[in-house]
Design an enzyme around this catalytic site. Sequence first.
Site, PDB file in Angstrom:
ATOM      1  N   HIS A  52       0.689  -1.245  -0.045  1.00 61.03           N
ATOM      2  CA  HIS A  52       0.010  -0.011  -0.234  1.00 61.03           C
ATOM      3  C   HIS A  52       0.750   1.258  -0.041  1.00 61.03           C
ATOM      4  CE1 HIS A  52      -3.151  -2.506   2.444  1.00 61.03           C
ATOM      5  NE2 HIS A  52      -3.620  -2.485   0.951  1.00 61.03           N
ATOM      6  N   ARG A  95      -1.586  -5.837  -8.502  1.00 61.74           N
ATOM      7  CA  ARG A  95      -0.694  -6.549  -8.376  1.00 61.74           C
ATOM      8  C   ARG A  95      -0.458  -7.928  -9.539  1.00 61.74           C
ATOM      9  NH1 ARG A  95      -3.120  -7.600  -2.482  1.00 61.74           N
ATOM     10  NH2 ARG A  95      -4.732  -7.816  -3.794  1.00 61.74           N
ATOM     11  N   SER A 106      -3.031  -7.756   2.349  1.00 59.84           N
ATOM     12  CA  SER A 106      -3.184  -7.721   4.080  1.00 59.84           C
ATOM     13  C   SER A 106      -3.664  -9.078   4.720  1.00 59.84           C
ATOM     14  CB  SER A 106      -4.273  -6.633   4.330  1.00 59.84           C
ATOM     15  OG  SER A 106      -4.079  -5.398   3.993  1.00 59.84           O
TER      16      SER A 106
END
Length: 163
Positions: free
Chosen positions: A17, A90, A127
């Site tokens: 992030h 990603r 995460s």
Amino acid sequence: MHRAVCPGSFDPVTNGHLDIIERAARLFDEVVVAVGVNASKSRLFSADERLEMLTRACAPWENVRIDTFTGLLTEFCVEQEIDAIVKGLRAVSDFDYELQMAQMNSHLAPVETVFMPTSPEWSFVASSLVKEVATFGGDVTGLVPEFVREQLVARLAEGGETR
Ligand code: PNS
């Protein structure tokens, strides 16, 4: 003034992030990191905790501020006079859903979505995966800021109850 938003759950913020936020801050005059608050979803960290972690992690960048939002992201963009939503990609697998959201968001409000490829060193970092690895005692050093890792380990040691 070109203002962008980096939205997300940030439960917790990762170095992936932060890579996107830092690069967005070089492209836009101001970047608002917006923590999505969804009362029906339980998170490991409360909205206040996520906001505090982001405030600390983004302190080096003067044109980055942190906020929270509930409801539609596009409403937040209109209220805050935000021109662009920045999303990190990603892998190709992120693209389908992100494209759909970008098109829905541009249907709802005059806001552009800018896709930014994640730097290769963070392309495997999410995460959810960081939390899973940490839950089973794996080492997540280097994937999140050190103070976030410490808070994560502490929260999981307490039983990892969601907030
Ligand atoms: O980190 P996440 O969980 O991928 O973040 C997703 C988030 C918060 C950016 C996304 O769910 C969102 O924008 N939620 C706000 C509600 C909304 O606007 N929904 C319509 C999307 S087209």
